[in-house]
Scaffold this motif. Structure first.
Motif, PDB file in Angstrom:
ATOM      1  N   PRO A  14      -6.262 -36.996   4.896  1.00 17.12           N
ATOM      2  CA  PRO A  14      -7.537 -36.272   5.024  1.00 17.12           C
ATOM      3  C   PRO A  14      -7.512 -34.985   4.208  1.00 17.12           C
ATOM      4  N   ALA A  15      -8.676 -34.476   3.902  1.00 17.95           N
ATOM      5  CA  ALA A  15      -8.790 -33.235   3.144  1.00 17.95           C
ATOM      6  C   ALA A  15      -8.192 -32.087   3.950  1.00 17.95           C
ATOM      7  N   PRO A  16      -7.601 -31.111   3.284  1.00 19.70           N
ATOM      8  CA  PRO A  16      -7.002 -29.987   4.026  1.00 19.70           C
ATOM      9  C   PRO A  16      -8.058 -29.166   4.754  1.00 19.70           C
ATOM     10  N   GLN A  17      -7.716 -28.704   5.936  1.00 17.99           N
ATOM     11  CA  GLN A  17      -8.629 -27.894   6.746  1.00 17.99           C
ATOM     12  C   GLN A  17      -8.512 -26.436   6.310  1.00 17.99           C
ATOM     13  N   THR A  18      -9.531 -25.928   5.663  1.00 16.91           N
ATOM     14  CA  THR A  18      -9.545 -24.526   5.275  1.00 16.91           C
ATOM     15  C   THR A  18     -10.103 -23.699   6.423  1.00 16.91           C
ATOM     16  N   GLU A  19      -9.939 -22.400   6.333  1.00 15.74           N
ATOM     17  CA  GLU A  19     -10.454 -21.516   7.376  1.00 15.74           C
ATOM     18  C   GLU A  19     -11.979 -21.600   7.467  1.00 15.74           C
ATOM     19  N   ALA A  20     -12.643 -21.692   6.315  1.00 13.92           N
ATOM     20  CA  ALA A  20     -14.107 -21.777   6.312  1.00 13.92           C
ATOM     21  C   ALA A  20     -14.574 -23.063   6.979  1.00 13.92           C
ATOM     22  N   GLU A  21     -13.877 -24.170   6.742  1.00 12.16           N
ATOM     23  CA  GLU A  21     -14.274 -25.444   7.349  1.00 12.16           C
ATOM     24  C   GLU A  21     -14.038 -25.422   8.855  1.00 12.16           C
ATOM     25  N   LYS A  22     -12.999 -24.752   9.304  1.00  9.50           N
ATOM     26  CA  LYS A  22     -12.755 -24.632  10.746  1.00  9.50           C
ATOM     27  C   LYS A  22     -13.886 -23.863  11.422  1.00  9.50           C
ATOM     28  N   VAL A  23     -14.362 -22.809  10.772  1.00  7.05           N
ATOM     29  CA  VAL A  23     -15.473 -22.028  11.324  1.00  7.05           C
ATOM     30  C   VAL A  23     -16.734 -22.871  11.363  1.00  7.05           C
ATOM     31  N   ARG A  24     -16.995 -23.634  10.296  1.00  5.69           N
ATOM     32  CA  ARG A  24     -18.186 -24.494  10.263  1.00  5.69           C
ATOM     33  C   ARG A  24     -18.158 -25.524  11.383  1.00  5.69           C
ATOM     34  N   GLU A  25     -16.990 -26.133  11.624  1.00  4.67           N
ATOM     35  CA  GLU A  25     -16.884 -27.116  12.705  1.00  4.67           C
ATOM     36  C   GLU A  25     -17.142 -26.469  14.064  1.00  4.67           C
ATOM     37  N   ARG A  26     -16.623 -25.251  14.259  1.00  7.23           N
ATOM     38  CA  ARG A  26     -16.828 -24.555  15.519  1.00  7.23           C
ATOM     39  C   ARG A  26     -18.305 -24.225  15.725  1.00  7.23           C
ATOM     40  N   VAL A  27     -18.980 -23.822  14.662  1.00  4.53           N
ATOM     41  CA  VAL A  27     -20.402 -23.495  14.767  1.00  4.53           C
ATOM     42  C   VAL A  27     -21.218 -24.753  15.044  1.00  4.53           C
ATOM     43  N   ARG A  28     -20.852 -25.874  14.400  1.00  6.68           N
ATOM     44  CA  ARG A  28     -21.575 -27.134  14.632  1.00  6.68           C
ATOM     45  C   ARG A  28     -21.440 -27.602  16.072  1.00  6.68           C
ATOM     46  N   LYS A  29     -20.275 -27.366  16.664  1.00  8.94           N
ATOM     47  CA  LYS A  29     -20.027 -27.825  18.035  1.00  8.94           C
ATOM     48  C   LYS A  29     -20.571 -26.864  19.090  1.00  8.94           C
ATOM     49  N   ALA A  30     -21.010 -25.683  18.678  1.00  6.72           N
ATOM     50  CA  ALA A  30     -21.535 -24.698  19.627  1.00  6.72           C
ATOM     51  C   ALA A  30     -22.803 -25.238  20.287  1.00  6.72           C
ATOM     52  N   PRO A  31     -23.060 -24.865  21.539  1.00  3.49           N
ATOM     53  CA  PRO A  31     -24.285 -25.330  22.193  1.00  3.49           C
ATOM     54  C   PRO A  31     -25.521 -24.833  21.452  1.00  3.49           C
ATOM     55  N   LYS A  32     -26.475 -25.732  21.310  1.00  2.74           N
ATOM     56  CA  LYS A  32     -27.689 -25.425  20.554  1.00  2.74           C
ATOM     57  C   LYS A  32     -28.855 -25.156  21.503  1.00  2.74           C
ATOM     58  N   PRO A  33     -29.435 -23.972  21.420  1.00  2.00           N
ATOM     59  CA  PRO A  33     -30.636 -23.722  22.227  1.00  2.00           C
ATOM     60  C   PRO A  33     -31.796 -24.591  21.727  1.00  2.00           C
ATOM     61  N   ARG A  34     -32.629 -25.055  22.632  1.00  3.35           N
ATOM     62  CA  ARG A  34     -33.753 -25.918  22.248  1.00  3.35           C
ATOM     63  C   ARG A  34     -34.748 -25.201  21.349  1.00  3.35           C
ATOM     64  N   THR A  35     -34.885 -23.895  21.521  1.00  4.73           N
ATOM     65  CA  THR A  35     -35.897 -23.161  20.758  1.00  4.73           C
ATOM     66  C   THR A  35     -35.411 -22.743  19.383  1.00  4.73           C
ATOM     67  N   PRO A  37     -33.635 -24.050  15.909  1.00  5.66           N
ATOM     68  CA  PRO A  37     -33.116 -25.181  15.135  1.00  5.66           C
ATOM     69  C   PRO A  37     -31.788 -24.821  14.475  1.00  5.66           C
ATOM     70  N   GLN A  38     -30.967 -25.855  14.240  1.00  8.10           N
ATOM     71  CA  GLN A  38     -29.667 -25.640  13.606  1.00  8.10           C
ATOM     72  C   GLN A  38     -29.441 -26.729  12.567  1.00  8.10           C
ATOM     73  N   CYS A  39     -28.931 -26.333  11.421  1.00  5.41           N
ATOM     74  CA  CYS A  39     -28.678 -27.276  10.332  1.00  5.41           C
ATOM     75  C   CYS A  39     -27.550 -28.229  10.718  1.00  5.41           C
ATOM     76  N   HIS A  40     -27.749 -29.509  10.465  1.00  9.60           N
ATOM     77  CA  HIS A  40     -26.731 -30.489  10.810  1.00  9.60           C
ATOM     78  C   HIS A  40     -25.598 -30.522   9.796  1.00  9.60           C
ATOM     79  N   ARG A  41     -25.825 -29.971   8.619  1.00  8.06           N
ATOM     80  CA  ARG A  41     -24.793 -29.998   7.584  1.00  8.06           C
ATOM     81  C   ARG A  41     -23.875 -28.788   7.632  1.00  8.06           C
ATOM     82  N   CYS A  42     -24.456 -27.575   7.653  1.00  8.97           N
ATOM     83  CA  CYS A  42     -23.622 -26.365   7.598  1.00  8.97           C
ATOM     84  C   CYS A  42     -23.550 -25.631   8.928  1.00  8.97           C
ATOM     85  N   GLY A  43     -24.445 -25.927   9.856  1.00  6.90           N
ATOM     86  CA  GLY A  43     -24.442 -25.256  11.153  1.00  6.90           C
ATOM     87  C   GLY A  43     -25.225 -23.960  11.165  1.00  6.90           C
ATOM     88  N   GLY A  44     -25.869 -23.610  10.046  1.00 11.28           N
ATOM     89  CA  GLY A  44     -26.642 -22.374   9.970  1.00 11.28           C
ATOM     90  C   GLY A  44     -27.919 -22.449  10.786  1.00 11.28           C
TER      91      GLY A  44
END
Length: 76
Positions: A14-35, A37-44
């Motif tokens: 698998p591709a190496p896990q960089t620090e930036a990718e670890k942060v992106r994964e954590r943001v994607r997994k964070a609970p999403k408020p209904r009101t 919206p959150q990007c499915h690709r970057c988590g922004g």
């Protein structure tokens, strides 16, 4: 004609896990408020509202701002 080898799928490492990718994964997994919206690709959670057309036939879409800065059009 010569016989050309076909492509084969291999299971590599698998591709190496960089620090930036670890942060992106954590943001994607964070609970999403209904009101909010959150990007499915970057988590922004920042977006730009675009409008296509005029009048009653206009279509509004929310495009992720962070992905748009990279040149990608990701609809939230």
């Amino acid at each position: 004609m010569t016989d050309r080898p076909r492509f084969h799928i291999i299971h590599g490492t698998p591709a190496p896990q960089t620090e930036a990718e670890k942060v992106r994964e954590r943001v994607r997994k964070a609970p999403k408020p209904r009101t909010m919206p959150q990007c499915h690709r970057c988590g922004g959670r920042e977006y730009v509202e675009t409008k296509i057309g005029i009048g009653k036939t206009a279509t509004k879409q929310r495009v992720c701002f962070l992905c748009a800065m990279k040149g990608e059009r990701v609809i939230m």
